[in-house]
Design a protein around this motif. Structure first.
Motif, short mmCIF file in Angstrom:
data_model
loop_
_atom_site.label_atom_id
_atom_site.label_comp_id
_atom_site.label_asym_id
_atom_site.label_seq_id
_atom_site.Cartn_x
_atom_site.Cartn_y
_atom_site.Cartn_z
N GLY A 438 0.94 -1.11 0.03
CA GLY A 438 0.01 0.01 0.04
C GLY A 438 0.83 1.35 0.00
O GLY A 438 2.27 1.12 -0.21
N ASN A 439 0.40 2.23 0.13
CA ASN A 439 0.73 3.54 -0.17
C ASN A 439 1.12 4.28 1.36
O ASN A 439 1.20 5.64 1.27
CB ASN A 439 0.09 4.60 -1.17
CG ASN A 439 0.35 4.03 -2.43
OD1 ASN A 439 1.58 3.59 -2.84
ND2 ASN A 439 -0.61 3.93 -3.08
N GLU A 440 1.07 3.62 2.43
CA GLU A 440 1.32 4.07 3.65
C GLU A 440 2.12 5.46 3.83
O GLU A 440 1.89 6.36 4.34
CB GLU A 440 1.41 3.21 4.55
CG GLU A 440 1.42 3.59 6.01
CD GLU A 440 2.18 2.57 7.09
OE1 GLU A 440 2.43 3.12 7.95
OE2 GLU A 440 2.41 1.37 6.47
N GLN A 441 3.36 5.31 3.03
CA GLN A 441 4.21 6.27 3.39
C GLN A 441 4.14 7.38 2.73
O GLN A 441 4.70 8.53 2.95
CB GLN A 441 5.76 5.57 2.97
CG GLN A 441 6.16 4.75 3.93
CD GLN A 441 6.52 5.23 5.49
OE1 GLN A 441 7.13 6.37 5.63
NE2 GLN A 441 5.71 4.71 6.51
N LYS A 442 3.13 7.62 1.72
CA LYS A 442 3.19 8.61 0.91
C LYS A 442 1.94 9.87 1.49
O LYS A 442 0.98 9.00 1.32
CB LYS A 442 2.97 8.59 -0.57
CG LYS A 442 4.30 8.09 -1.33
CD LYS A 442 4.24 8.01 -2.94
CE LYS A 442 5.71 7.48 -3.20
NZ LYS A 442 5.68 7.18 -4.72
N LYS A 443 2.40 10.77 1.78
CA LYS A 443 1.59 11.68 2.39
C LYS A 443 1.59 13.05 1.99
O LYS A 443 2.63 13.47 1.45
CB LYS A 443 1.77 11.77 3.96
CG LYS A 443 1.16 10.57 4.92
CD LYS A 443 1.46 11.04 6.26
CE LYS A 443 1.62 9.61 7.27
NZ LYS A 443 1.94 10.29 8.39
N MET A 444 0.33 13.81 2.00
CA MET A 444 0.46 15.22 1.69
C MET A 444 -0.23 16.10 2.71
O MET A 444 -1.43 15.58 3.09
CB MET A 444 0.02 15.44 0.12
CG MET A 444 0.15 16.94 -0.10
SD MET A 444 0.55 17.02 -1.88
CE MET A 444 -0.70 16.40 -2.76
N GLY A 445 0.35 17.13 3.36
CA GLY A 445 -0.34 17.60 4.36
C GLY A 445 -0.99 18.80 3.85
O GLY A 445 -0.66 19.55 3.08
N PHE A 446 -2.28 18.93 4.54
CA PHE A 446 -3.02 20.23 4.18
C PHE A 446 -3.39 20.97 5.25
O PHE A 446 -3.78 20.40 6.18
CB PHE A 446 -4.27 20.04 3.27
CG PHE A 446 -4.22 19.65 1.93
CD1 PHE A 446 -4.17 20.21 0.85
CD2 PHE A 446 -3.80 17.94 1.86
CE1 PHE A 446 -4.10 19.74 -0.41
CE2 PHE A 446 -3.74 17.77 0.50
CZ PHE A 446 -3.89 18.50 -0.61
N HIS A 447 -3.40 22.33 5.32
CA HIS A 447 -3.75 23.13 6.52
C HIS A 447 -5.05 22.83 6.75
O HIS A 447 -5.92 22.86 5.99
CB HIS A 447 -3.35 24.60 6.23
CG HIS A 447 -3.46 25.57 7.53
ND1 HIS A 447 -4.59 25.80 7.90
CD2 HIS A 447 -2.51 25.90 8.34
CE1 HIS A 447 -4.41 26.71 9.14
NE2 HIS A 447 -2.98 26.53 9.37
#
Length: 989
Positions: A438-447
RNA sequence: GGACGCGUAGCUCAGUUGGUUAGAGCGUCACAUUGACAUUGUGAAGGUCAGAGGUUCAACUCCUCUCGCGUCCACCA
């Protein structure tokens, strides 16, 4: 006269060194497979096992630019050992290589980028790494040249790089083996976090510096606590007191509600003996998330962990109204608020130790974070922990550390060793061989403010940072403030552009702007420290948003694999993502002695050369590196990585300061020194006059002194080669004709014995001292002078020359090889592989008699000096009948400038058992002589001037003796005193 | 706080099992100089081996303490 070229008057290393290194390199003898001595033995049918091997792995220099003077010391020591063993006929391997030095190298490249106003995020992972590789290639080239300039006889055919394909594989194999043996685990831990490098640091990569700060006494519920960092108190979940402390005993076990200027926290009170009752108030607010000590308490007493500081060094949402502030501002704001609320009891001045990043000097922020660790206490499949394995290798004397005192330091460090954090959040290095299903490691944060807009169908986001996504990636969207995943997206498009080119009115983005300035201001909120212009690189990500957890997202299985896996072995999902972190650079270096020899393959090299014979390095990396190599080798191979550890001291300046690269005043550039004085002189200055583990000071004058010696050696050779009729290489030991012959050969044998013993016993300085003593004091100052008197010494001169060239070769390889090539060129062989001489025991001891003659000469010279008798004046002496004197009259006469004649009255001088009479008349004659000739004073200055003018035909008048021996006043008594003094001094010579 | 090291000639340092008279290089002073070498030669001066005590026939060396300098480790709110 076909036998030799003329040697120039002075030795010029610049004309010689490169040429000689070429000669060696072309011979292929650096490669032990090609050594003639080894070939001879193999041919003689000696079984492989019986051929002795000797191997050293070069401690790999970091590819961060160029070598410094410290490297020269290391190379000098190792090359001596290597050349010595090679000449002894061992199968000798010195394996070169370099270390990728992850953080250091990445920082070096980032520093360069900064000059262009860029960060690594502007380039993105791939482009950045390409840039690093360019840099590394250049560094490697420079370093290779420097290694060669020092004369290092490294086997270039086996050169390795820690980040090379082969060694990277070794790293992955090691990782997997340790993971499968449950020695590597992933865990939440409070780690040392550098907000600048954006990475964790190992315990020993943290440095401490004293700093003046404040100690705040804060009213904290029913008690008062003392702290240097009030802002962390926002994340307190415990209160620690000493169990015996009567003041607080009744609170232990209770849960307290504490109000800190309106910020409410719950803390559990517990007793622990680690608490110092004397310090502050004896009560401590415990912040598990931001202190290593507190974290340990949290584990022990089961406390909640609240993170109030984030990876950028800013307060998190959990810090309530202080969220978003940087640590120092928050400290100020919060302590002001406490003050207003009347909760500050007092503030004291306090000096505490600030933790700093050893690379960039940024204060460290302890943070809880998910990292990979090596468990050093858990029992391995060998039945012992890594700690035990590594300790025992030294305790059982399998590995000997020189000097021995460091053994104690080693144990102390081993005993206190904690789990080793091996993951680093940087790009350059070995990416951790772990894949997540899975893609667990890829994250993008949003305010959090813009999160609602995503639900409204916005599909674009502008970023300054490259997140390393590819089109098609599934990315988890995270609320940056709460750090909760609120949904998922698929990356549909990635557009690289600049800030100025972004369509300000693009409705697909969550906000629109009227001017570029507005957009920049929006970016500024997220990147307050960055300079942003319309030209700044930006990336537009277009995504498709959904709330659903993608069904292809996998099962979350963790796959550790040497090669990249195709699909998850558990659920067969093929969407796998690799852990983006890289490994601590020491992880790969710790495999160095065997990964370079082909491990995990069972190669011949591994069999032949491992364990290596010696690990030679500075004591400063005993812990960083040596200890870790021992851990890895004992665990992975079940054998020690080396037999001996030889630790040399650090190179310091003339004033004893540490050499720092940044300060050109203090640092000595090895290439500059080689250019000026030659590599041989530099090598000697590192080796002679120091001992294992002790620091050595290096400066121009010292190297100059050794340059003089190298030149002396050169001139000794020059003299011998010009003096002999036929400089043919003597095949057998020469015949002894005179006392001096016997003496010099005895001294030579003694020297061979001592030098051999000392080098083998790691006493390089003493070996060098002995050689210098023999070469300069005995050979040049005595024997060569005698050779000018007694003729027909060709055999002995050549024999001795040949031997000293061999003995000197490991220390000063260039000059000795150059002389060898010139003198014995017909042999067409390299000195480098000339067999080391065996000691020939000769018990005649006739050399003792020669020492008596030496004493006579010294005593007479002494006498002359005492009376200011100029060398030009020959004085008469008579000697009691003695066969020794009779035999050596000629030598005494020439070297002491005397003539033997009958003297009836005079001063008696007894030297050992030899008696001489020196007439007082000599003294009178001298005076007369002086008066008669008038004697114009010849000053040194004028002498030099005349030399410059090359007035070679002029004879110079003697300078008058400064002090005249007055016949009237020189009473016999005084004379006798002088003679007594001389006799005493010489009795034991 | 713990551990380790250092203190020897004016300077930089050797001195590994305690043994006659403590060494070297540089520097200083005197003298010398055309022929292997001035990147040299011949000599000289210079040390109560940090200090005190102890063990021993004998201590620079082993033990204890003191003073001065340095390094490493741990880190306390």
């Amino acid at each position: 006269m076909t036998y030799m070229k003329e040697l120039p008057k002075t030795y010029n290393p610049k004309l010689v060194e490169d040429k000689i290194y070429q000669l060696w390199e072309n011979s292929d003898y650096f490669n032990p497979d090609d050594l003639p001595a080894v070939a001879r033995r193999a041919k003689a049918g000696l079984p492989e096992k019986r051929i002795k091997t000797f191997s050293i792995s070069l401690p790999p220099p970091n590819v961060t630019g160029k070598l410094h003077i410290g490297h020269s010391a290391m190379l000098a020591y190792q090359d001596i050992m290597i050349r010595f063993h090679r000449m002894q006929g061992d199968k000798t391997l010195w394996l070169p290589g370099m270390d990728h030095a992850a953080i250091a190298t990445q920082n070096a490249v980032e520093r360069e980028l900064k000059k262009e106003g860029k960060t690594r995020h502007d380039l993105g992972r791939e482009k950045f790494l390409a840039k690093v590789n360019d840099f590394v290639a250049k560094s490697k080239d420079t370093i290779r040249k420097q290694l060669k300039a020092m004369g290092a006889s490294l086997d270039w055919s086996r050169e390795k790089f820690t980040l090379g394909e082969d060694l990277s594989r070794s790293v992955r194999v090691a990782f997997k083996r340790m993971y499968d043996d449950r020695l590597i685990y992933r865990g939440d831990r409070v780690v040392n976090w550098c907000p600048h490098c954006q990475s964790t640091l190992a315990d020993d990569e943290v440095e401490y510096q004293e700093e003046k700060g404040k100690l705040y006494y804060i009213k904290y519920g029913p008690v008062t606590i003392a702290t240097t960092r009030p802002e962390t108190k926002l994340g307190d979940t415990g209160l620690a007191v000493h169990p015996d402390d009567k003041r607080y005993q009744k609170l232990i076990g209770k849960k307290l509600d504490v109000d800190l200027a309106g910020h409410k926290i719950k803390v559990k009170v517990f007793g622990d003996r680690a608490v110092n009752m004397e310090f502050g108030t004896g009560a401590i607010g415990v912040t598990p998330a931001h202190s290593l000590q507190d974290y340990q308490w949290a584990q022990k007493h089961d406390l909640e962990i609240i993170k109030v500081i984030d990876e950028q060094g800013k307060m998190t949402k959990a810090a309530g109204k202080y969220a978003g502030l940087d640590v120092l501002t928050a400290r100020k704001r919060f302590s002001d608020d406490l003050e207003k609320a009347g909760q500050i009891e007092k503030i004291e001045d306090y000096t505490n130790n600030l933790s700093l990043c050893y690379r960039c000097n940024t204060p460290i922020e302890p943070l809880p974070s998910k990292q990979w660790f090596v468990d050093v206490n858990k029992k391995t499949s060998h039945g012992k922990s890594l700690k035990q394995l590594a300790s025992e290798a030294v305790r059982s004397d399998q590995i000997k550390i020189i000097p021995e005192r460091f053994t104690k330091t080693y144990f102390q460090w081993m005993d206190n060793l904690r789990d080793w954090c091996i993951s680093r959040q940087i790009w350059y290095g070995h990416q951790i061989p772990v894949w997540y299903c899975g893609n667990e490691q890829k994250k993008m944060g949003f305010h959090e403010k813009v999160v609602p807009q995503l639900y409204q169908g916005k599909t674009k986001t502008y970023r300054l940072r490259d997140h390393g996504f590819s089109v098609g990636d599934r990315v988890a969207f995270e609320n940056s403030q709460s750090e909760k995943i609120f949904g998922y997206g698929v990356i549909k498009n990635i557009e690289e552009t600049t800030v100025g080119q972004i369509d300000l009115q693009d409705k697909a983005h969550r906000s629109t702007y009227d001017t570029v300035e507005e957009l920049i201001a929006a970016f500024k909120k997220h990147h307050p420290d960055r300079k942003i212009t319309p030209k700044t690189k930006a990336i537009i990500y277009t995504y498709k948003f959904s709330l659903d957890k993608p069904n292809k997202n996998g099962c979350g299985e963790i796959i550790v694999s040497v090669n990249k896996p195709n699909k998850c072995p558990n659920c067969k999902n093929s969407t796998l993502s690799q852990d983006p972190d890289t490994l601590d650079t020491w992880f790969s270096s710790s495999l160095w002695t065997f990964s370079t020899l082909g491990w995990p393959k069972k190669t011949d090299d591994l069999k032949n050369y491992h364990p290596t014979s010696v690990m030679e390095t500075g004591y400063d990396i005993l812990f960083f590196w040596i200890a870790r190599m021992i851990i890895m080798s004992t665990y992975l191979l079940g054998e020690k990585p080396f037999d001996y550890v030889y630790l040399h001291g650090l190179v310091r300046t003339k004033e004893g300061k540490k050499m720092s690269k940044s300060d050109p005043e203090t640092s000595v550039d090895p290439l500059d020194m080689i250019e000026r004085f030659g590599a041989d002189a530099l090598r000697l200055s590192m080796i002679i006059g120091t001992s294992a583990g002790n620091d050595v000071r290096i400066y121009k004058e010292k190297i100059e002194g050794y340059r003089n010696f190298v030149n002396k050696l050169w001139n000794i050779s020059r003299f011998i080669l010009s003096a002999v009729k036929n400089p043919a290489y003597p095949k057998t030991a020469p015949r002894v004709k005179t006392l001096s012959d016997q003496w010099i050969l005895e001294e030579l044998e003694k020297t061979i014995e001592i030098v051999t013993k000392k080098i083998a016993g790691f006493e390089f300085s003493q070996a060098g001292e002995q050689l210098r003593y023999f070469t300069w004091d005995q050979l040049a100052d005595w024997y060569l002078e005698i050779a000018k008197i007694e003729k027909n010494k060709d055999d002995i001169l050549l024999w001795v020359l040949k031997r000293i060239l061999i003995l000197w070769h490991p220390f000063v390889p260039f000059v000795t090889e150059e002389i060898w090539q010139t003198a014995f060129a017909e042999e067409n062989k390299l000195l480098m592989v000339e067999p080391w001489p065996e000691v020939q025991k000769d018990q005649t001891k006739a050399g003792q008699d020669f020492k008596k003659i030496q004493n006579v000469i010294i005593a007479l010279r002494n006498f002359r000096a005492e009376y200011n008798i100029p060398p030009a004046t020959i004085i008469s002496i008579s000697a009691k009948k003695n066969p020794l004197i009779e035999k050596e009259k000629k030598i005494i006469a020439k070297l002491a400038r005397v003539k033997f004649s009958a003297v009836k009255k005079g001063i008696r001088l007894t030297i050992g058992q030899l008696d001489f009479t020196i007439p007082l008349g000599n003294l009178i004659d001298i005076e007369k002589e002086r008066k008669r000739t008038g004697l114009e004073l010849q000053t040194k200055k004028r002498y030099y001037e005349s030399l410059n003018k090359k007035l070679t035909n002029r004879y110079f008048l003697q300078k008058a003796p400064r002090e005249i021996v007055d016949r009237e006043k020189t009473k016999k008594k005084e004379l006798e005193e002088i003679i007594k003094k001389l006799t005493k001094k010489l009795k034991y010579l």
